[in-house]
Design a protein around this motif. Sequence first.
Motif, PDB file in Angstrom:
ATOM      1  N   PRO A  16      69.458 -31.111 106.519  1.00 47.69           N
ATOM      2  CA  PRO A  16      69.573 -31.149 107.969  1.00 47.69           C
ATOM      3  C   PRO A  16      68.551 -32.133 108.532  1.00 47.69           C
ATOM      4  CG  PRO A  16      69.620 -28.879 107.204  1.00 47.69           C
ATOM      5  CD  PRO A  16      69.278 -29.736 106.007  1.00 47.69           C
ATOM      6  N   ASP A  17      68.966 -32.977 109.379  1.00 47.37           N
ATOM      7  CA  ASP A  17      68.258 -34.061 110.080  1.00 47.37           C
ATOM      8  C   ASP A  17      68.422 -35.416 109.423  1.00 47.37           C
ATOM      9  OD1 ASP A  17      66.102 -34.799 108.259  1.00 47.37           O
ATOM     10  OD2 ASP A  17      64.656 -33.553 109.305  1.00 47.37           O
ATOM     11  N   TYR A  41      75.989 -31.625 104.853  1.00 48.97           N
ATOM     12  CA  TYR A  41      74.614 -31.481 104.381  1.00 48.97           C
ATOM     13  C   TYR A  41      74.629 -30.897 102.965  1.00 48.97           C
ATOM     14  CZ  TYR A  41      73.721 -31.800 109.415  1.00 48.97           C
ATOM     15  OH  TYR A  41      73.688 -32.191 110.736  1.00 48.97           O
ATOM     16  N   ALA A  65      70.657 -27.863 112.785  1.00 55.16           N
ATOM     17  CA  ALA A  65      71.705 -28.822 112.437  1.00 55.16           C
ATOM     18  C   ALA A  65      72.964 -28.596 113.264  1.00 55.16           C
ATOM     19  CB  ALA A  65      72.027 -28.727 110.952  1.00 55.16           C
ATOM     20  N   ALA A  76      79.700 -29.707 111.453  1.00 54.14           N
ATOM     21  CA  ALA A  76      78.747 -29.540 110.352  1.00 54.14           C
ATOM     22  C   ALA A  76      79.390 -28.798 109.182  1.00 54.14           C
ATOM     23  CB  ALA A  76      77.521 -28.777 110.825  1.00 54.14           C
ATOM     24  N   HIS A 176      65.472 -30.762 115.852  1.00 50.91           N
ATOM     25  CA  HIS A 176      64.907 -30.304 114.577  1.00 50.91           C
ATOM     26  C   HIS A 176      63.403 -30.036 114.744  1.00 50.91           C
ATOM     27  CE1 HIS A 176      68.559 -31.001 112.221  1.00 50.91           C
ATOM     28  NE2 HIS A 176      68.749 -32.057 113.001  1.00 50.91           N
TER      29      HIS A 176
END
Length: 223
Positions: A16-17, A41, A65, A76, A176
């Motif tokens: 995530p990110d 992810y 996320a 996602a 985040h």
Amino acid sequence: MTEDARCKIIFVGAHPDDPETACGGTMALLAQAGHEVVAAYLTRGEAGIPGASYQEAAATRTTEALRACELLGARAVFLGQIDGQCEVNAARYDEIHRFLEDEQPDLIFTHWPIDTHRDHRACSSLVYDAWLRMGRRVPLFYFECMAGQQSHKFFPTDYVDITSVIELKHQACLVHESQRVAEWYADSHGKMEVFRGLECGSDYAEAFVRHAQSADITLSLYL
């Protein structure tokens, strides 16, 4: 945009990110152009919060996320590996291949393979192998993370002017909070956005490397 012109575009990142900080502007522009954008992810960032258990960190970073994807207009997907323990083996190759075959993307983006983070390298290798098994039938693009710090020897083939969505990208990245993004972003991805902008004649840009065996297309066709 007609339904026939709508594409599915998948960004595969290790944590995530990763997709957001590396190419959140491009993700936002593609979503605004009417395409389906997927942020996949490899992990949920289990090892990413000092002092937190893997379960606690995964819950926090999954929530972040999902919020970032909501801002960018992306869907996602979490692929089930563990942060810091990413595996590259026959079973994992099959897993990513099945995921991409099921999704049937029109474009694929993933990490540049020469990177100091082992999870980034693992992610890149898994996606590359799946792309080969799919017959190289869709364009494959690589994105950079913290150029010069993590991604090395990255010489772009394509640029996307993200000036119109720069604030939106930054909002998605700053979601985040567990990663303390506000403390380091300006000195890493922030500088990268400005530098890539200088290279292509805009205020802010994101840069990519198109695999040479991909179809000879430019990203501007999708924006």
